[in-house]
Design a protein around this motif. Structure first.
Motif, PDB file in Angstrom:
ATOM      1  N   ILE A 228       0.640   4.194  -2.696  1.00 51.13           N
ATOM      2  CA  ILE A 228       1.245   5.527  -2.701  1.00 51.13           C
ATOM      3  C   ILE A 228       2.755   5.337  -2.596  1.00 51.13           C
ATOM      4  O   ILE A 228       3.232   4.514  -1.815  1.00 51.13           O
TER       5      ILE A 228
ATOM      6  N   ASP B  90       0.827  -1.209   0.000  1.00 49.13           N
ATOM      7  CA  ASP B  90       0.000   0.000   0.000  1.00 49.13           C
ATOM      8  C   ASP B  90       0.864   1.262   0.000  1.00 49.13           C
ATOM      9  O   ASP B  90       0.538   2.245  -0.638  1.00 49.13           O
TER      10      ASP B  90
ATOM     11  N   THR C  88      -3.267  13.253  -5.460  1.00 50.14           N
ATOM     12  CA  THR C  88      -3.143  12.124  -4.523  1.00 50.14           C
ATOM     13  C   THR C  88      -4.352  12.060  -3.581  1.00 50.14           C
ATOM     14  O   THR C  88      -4.566  11.037  -2.934  1.00 50.14           O
TER      15      THR C  88
ATOM     16  N   HIS D 159      -3.251   0.766  -6.411  1.00 53.59           N
ATOM     17  CA  HIS D 159      -3.745   1.797  -5.488  1.00 53.59           C
ATOM     18  C   HIS D 159      -2.763   2.040  -4.342  1.00 53.59           C
ATOM     19  O   HIS D 159      -3.146   2.162  -3.184  1.00 53.59           O
TER      20      HIS D 159
END
Lengths: 387, 387
Positions: free
Chosen positions: B199, B166, B255, B197
């Motif tokens: 970051i 993640d 974001t 998905h």
């Protein structure tokens, strides 16, 4: 990736951001108006020359290979810690070791980040009203919050928590009410923390405004406090360092948290600006102390002027004696924000709406003494005009 | 009160603290020894005069009522944000708004605090070896960590995560291996993040050491990166600001995290030192740029000298071309810490044990080019002596 839902759910408008927004909107519509800012608690007096000189010397060191400095110790230079130990604590009968003193870029960061020391399941007790960061930080951590109302009826000194409070935020001299605790009153909190296995996070940012004798300057003046209290201090208000950025936090070994805070700081903080640390060091010289005393006297006189002026006009006012803030009840028919708007529109005076500090602050506004005398005199004159 | 058990369980010895401890112990036993520090990545060259002058001017402003400043904007002054947008991003085809740029007191704070944006259940992927703060910060948050081995066999460029990641920490040019990613290699990561998905937290602290053409200076050179990447930068290494303290973080609106980071910073950070921000601004003047380029050239030459010297002695070395770090395999019979001790005791040379950056760093040490030429030459001479 999932966001931190507690952070996401927070109201977007931070109190001081909203004040700035409304003030800028007014100024944009009235470009000719001279707006007088008695709102945000920000210093206005220039720094004493001896502190300026210390910063120039520190800057100059960075220009030469022989004196250039890189990273300092994450928790701050020993010479600054020693000054704090010798000048801020020893005269009050409190002995600390350098390992218990952590230099930082200001109380704001420490008050926010200290939250990381504790399990998220811990409950929190917070004064109502209070500096908004305690509540916001606790909400971000998903903690259950118990509010302790500080109202005129209890002299803005709250009762002890009714439910178990694992973490207790106390701020004395208080922002925003200007209230202080006597030694006896603070002792009750230390005793509560000791018997309930709580930790007190004691925000002493306004300590230098204390004038009366029986008011403790540090929570460690209370016996047994070292086991249950972390103290957060700052040069922002005492020395005018809101732009320079320097403060400190005391985490006594007896709390069992000193090594954890060291580990946190070493991992997530690379130390305080060397120039700011040299500036802080200079506040302890005789010339530094005298210069700061002159600035403090100015602010204290401004506070007295505000207190007297508002009181004469018939406002119900508190604080302003051992603190730079005056807590003022709004006239009938107003609430905090509508009186804020009223003062802005009719007098071009910016105050801080009390409700922004918590529900018990509704019906009050805060005036700050961190202003120059002329502005305060002018503000009082304009307010008299609309009475 | 219950402590944060994840923080409590962390090993007490932070890598660089342990290096300092061993070095000081050696120096105490051998007070006459001239210890050469090629370990910690800390700058040593004095700051260019134009930056010194900018700081003197900022200090002087604090001495006079008319120019005195208090709190600045929590996320930094607009003039500095504008410099960053115009000099660091626009020339590379990247457009940013001031709201997407957050000035801070350095990359260390931001890399630690950004963790607060995410739910604790999020999984993390971290290069192995890596700057220790990524792992420590993720452990403090109680997150599941997936390590991505960077070894000689894959050219220190890891494979994409096998399990869902993640949050992905990437650092290029890399600390400690000195490896870089080509545009094509970085594109794979952006695509992974977009399809999973995730970051990416992209640590670009060593961007100014890039010399080769096809190496991206910012992750936003890759199409689609604004939706999945936060970039953390710093003046520490590019401008020698490890004592001054200034850096920045880009959180693009796409974001969905920009407002949350603003809220976090407004609550737990009171802004970066004004003097540091004026120093940062001066790095963008022609004289500032020239001065910094001279310092960078010095460090780059030191890196080349180290790379050549170690290579000539038969060491297996990597990095040092687009990065200030040389990643060196230790000779047979040693591990990272025993070779560290060996170099300290026999040559009075301090390096950084590779295993301190993660298990895949075992069998390596890191040399830093942030040193002066004479020290590096002397260190190489001493090392040749014990070959």
């Amino acid at each position: 990736m999932q966001v931190n839902s507690e952070l996401q759910q927070l109201n977007g408008n931070y109190l001081f951001t909203e004040i700035v927004r409304r003030t800028q909107a007014y100024q944009a519509q009235h470009p000719e108006a001279k707006v007088l800012r008695l709102g945000v608690g920000d210093v206005t007096r220039p720094l004493p020359l001896t502190i300026i000189d210390a910063m120039h010397r520190a800057v100059e060191e960075m220009a030469h290979a022989k004196t250039f400095r890189g990273y300092g110790p994450e928790a701050g230079y020993g010479w600054l810690k020693q000054c704090i130990i010798e000048h801020d604590y020893r005269p009050r009968g409190v002995e600390l070791t350098p390992e218990e003193v952590f230099i930082s870029d200001g109380a704001g960061s420490d008050l926010g980040n200290l939250s990381e020391l504790f399990d998220r399941a811990n409950s929190v007790a917070i004064l109502d009203p209070a500096y908004p960061a305690y509540v916001d930080t606790s909400r971000m951590a998903g903690r259950k919050i118990q509010y302790l109302p500080c109202v005129a009826e209890n002299g803005f000194v709250p009762e002890l928590p009714k439910e178990q409070a694992d973490i207790i935020y106390l701020c004395y001299p208080n922002n925003p009410t200007g209230a202080v605790l006597t030694r006896e009153q603070l002792r009750l909190w230390v005793e509560y923390a000791r018997s309930h296995h709580s930790i007190i996070i004691f925000d002493a940012a306004y300590e230098s405004f204390i004038e009366e004798k029986d008011i403790p300057h540090t929570i460690y003046e209370i016996e047994g406090a070292k086991e249950v209290a972390i103290e957060v201090c700052s040069y922002s208000k005492s020395a005018g360092f809101t732009a320079v950025r320097c403060g400190w936090t005391v985490v006594p070994k007896q709390t069992g948290l000193q090594a954890m805070w060291m580990r946190r700081q070493c991992t997530k903080f690379n130390g305080t600006s060397y120039i700011a640390q040299r500036a802080a060091e200079a506040t302890y010289t005789p010339a530094g102390k005298a210069g700061l005393q002159a600035n403090l006297t100015h602010y204290k006189n401004t506070a007295k002027l505000l207190l007297k002026g508002l009181s004469t006009m018939g406002y119900e006012v508190y604080g302003g004696k051992n603190a730079p803030y005056i807590w003022c009840r709004v006239p009938k028919g107003y609430d905090s924000w509508s009186f804020f708007d009223h003062l802005l529109e009719r007098c071009q005076v910016v105050c801080t709406p009390g409700v922004g500090f918590g529900p018990a602050g509704e019906g009050f506004v805060r005036f700050s003494a961190f202003s120059n005398r002329e502005d305060v005199e002018e503000a009082l004159k304009r307010m008299e005009h609309i009475k």
